[in-house]
Design a protein around this motif. Structure first.
Motif, short mmCIF file in Angstrom:
data_model
loop_
_atom_site.label_atom_id
_atom_site.label_comp_id
_atom_site.label_asym_id
_atom_site.label_seq_id
_atom_site.Cartn_x
_atom_site.Cartn_y
_atom_site.Cartn_z
N UNK A 111 1.06 6.78 -10.23
CA UNK A 111 0.80 5.73 -11.22
C UNK A 111 -0.62 5.19 -11.12
N UNK A 112 -1.33 5.53 -10.02
CA UNK A 112 -2.71 5.06 -9.87
C UNK A 112 -3.65 6.00 -10.62
N UNK A 113 -4.16 5.55 -11.72
CA UNK A 113 -5.02 6.40 -12.54
C UNK A 113 -6.34 6.75 -11.89
N UNK A 114 -6.78 5.93 -10.94
CA UNK A 114 -8.07 6.17 -10.29
C UNK A 114 -7.91 6.82 -8.92
N UNK A 115 -6.74 7.40 -8.65
CA UNK A 115 -6.44 7.89 -7.30
C UNK A 115 -7.40 8.99 -6.83
N UNK A 116 -8.02 9.72 -7.74
CA UNK A 116 -8.88 10.84 -7.35
C UNK A 116 -10.34 10.44 -7.22
N UNK A 117 -10.68 9.19 -7.53
CA UNK A 117 -12.09 8.81 -7.52
C UNK A 117 -12.40 7.58 -6.68
N UNK A 118 -11.44 6.71 -6.47
CA UNK A 118 -11.72 5.47 -5.78
C UNK A 118 -11.80 5.71 -4.26
N UNK A 119 -12.81 5.13 -3.62
CA UNK A 119 -12.99 5.29 -2.19
C UNK A 119 -13.02 3.92 -1.51
N UNK A 120 -12.77 3.91 -0.21
CA UNK A 120 -12.76 2.67 0.55
C UNK A 120 -11.84 2.81 1.74
N UNK A 121 -11.41 1.69 2.28
CA UNK A 121 -10.45 1.69 3.38
C UNK A 121 -9.07 1.98 2.80
N UNK A 122 -8.44 3.10 3.16
CA UNK A 122 -7.12 3.41 2.61
C UNK A 122 -6.12 2.28 2.88
N UNK A 123 -5.28 2.03 1.89
CA UNK A 123 -4.29 0.96 2.02
C UNK A 123 -2.86 1.45 1.82
N UNK A 124 -2.71 2.67 1.28
CA UNK A 124 -1.38 3.20 0.98
C UNK A 124 -1.31 4.68 1.36
N UNK A 125 -0.11 5.12 1.70
CA UNK A 125 0.10 6.52 2.07
C UNK A 125 1.39 7.01 1.46
N UNK A 126 1.32 8.19 0.84
CA UNK A 126 2.51 8.88 0.34
C UNK A 126 2.67 10.16 1.16
N UNK A 127 3.88 10.36 1.68
CA UNK A 127 4.16 11.57 2.45
C UNK A 127 5.23 12.39 1.76
#
Length: 203
Positions: A111-127
């Motif tokens: 659902x995150x449209x910017x998932x492939x471009x946004x950078x920073x400190x990761x806050x979420x993980x999908x396994x």
């Protein structure tokens, strides 16, 4: 509720159930190695029948700058046993500060449209525990080479050293101890008690 025992403790307990080892006695090295081999054979046969002893394993992996997509498993980006489930995850920065990661599902990740471009400190993980390699996806893509810390459930199918710890639910430990005792008994000329035999079968 979890119980943590070393492999040596488990072997000692199995021999005590057979009456071969008394409290306070030390198991000779050759008997320990023999029992470890039989334990590996037993866990391997259980795994072949889709019966796995689940252990909680803690590991850490260094992330790659700008990369939020990793495989995990033998010969994967994270070369380790493939987790069945990730229980807890966190990010450690260069200052030793830990930030917990929110574990999310597939729908939320996509659902995150910017998932492939946004950078920073990761806050979420999908396994995704796919075969033969699991897949870890982070949101955001790391802007530094952070360290990813994972606590996960893995099947214990091979024991390498006697000092390894088995961090599992007590019912798994009981099943391992009593059934290992049954496997060890013939080699030491011991007839297991009715209680040991019935408990092993029940567990």
């Amino acid at each position: 509720r979890k119980t943590c025992m070393t492999i040596q403790d488990i072997l000692n307990s199995a021999f005590k159930e057979l009456g071969v080892l008394a409290t306070g006695e030390t198991l000779p090295a050759d008997m320990s190695q023999d029992a470890r081999s039989k334990l590996n054979l037993m866990l391997g046969s259980w795994s072949a029948r889709n019966v796995s002893v689940l252990a909680t394993v803690e590991e850490s992996f260094v992330l790659t700058l700008g990369d939020g997509d990793y495989t995990i498993g033998p010969s994967g980006n994270f070369n380790t046993t493939r987790p069945l489930k990730i229980l807890v995850a966190s990010i450690e920065d260069d200052n030793g500060i830990f930030t917990p990661l929110e574990l999310i599902g597939e729908d939320q990740y996509f659902s995150y449209g910017d998932r492939a471009i946004v950078t920073g400190l990761p806050s979420r993980l999908w396994y995704k525990p796919s075969q033969p390699l699991g897949r870890i996806r982070l949101y955001y893509f790391p802007d530094e080479a952070y360290t990813l810390h994972l606590s996960s459930h893995k099947p214990f199918v091979s024991i390498a050293t006697l000092n390894e710890e088995l961090d599992v639910d007590p019912v798994y430990l009981e099943a391992v101890i009593y059934n290992l005792a049954m496997r060890l008994a013939p080699g030491y000329g011991v007839t297991p008690s009715v209680l040991v035999a019935e408990t092993a079968r029940e567990l």
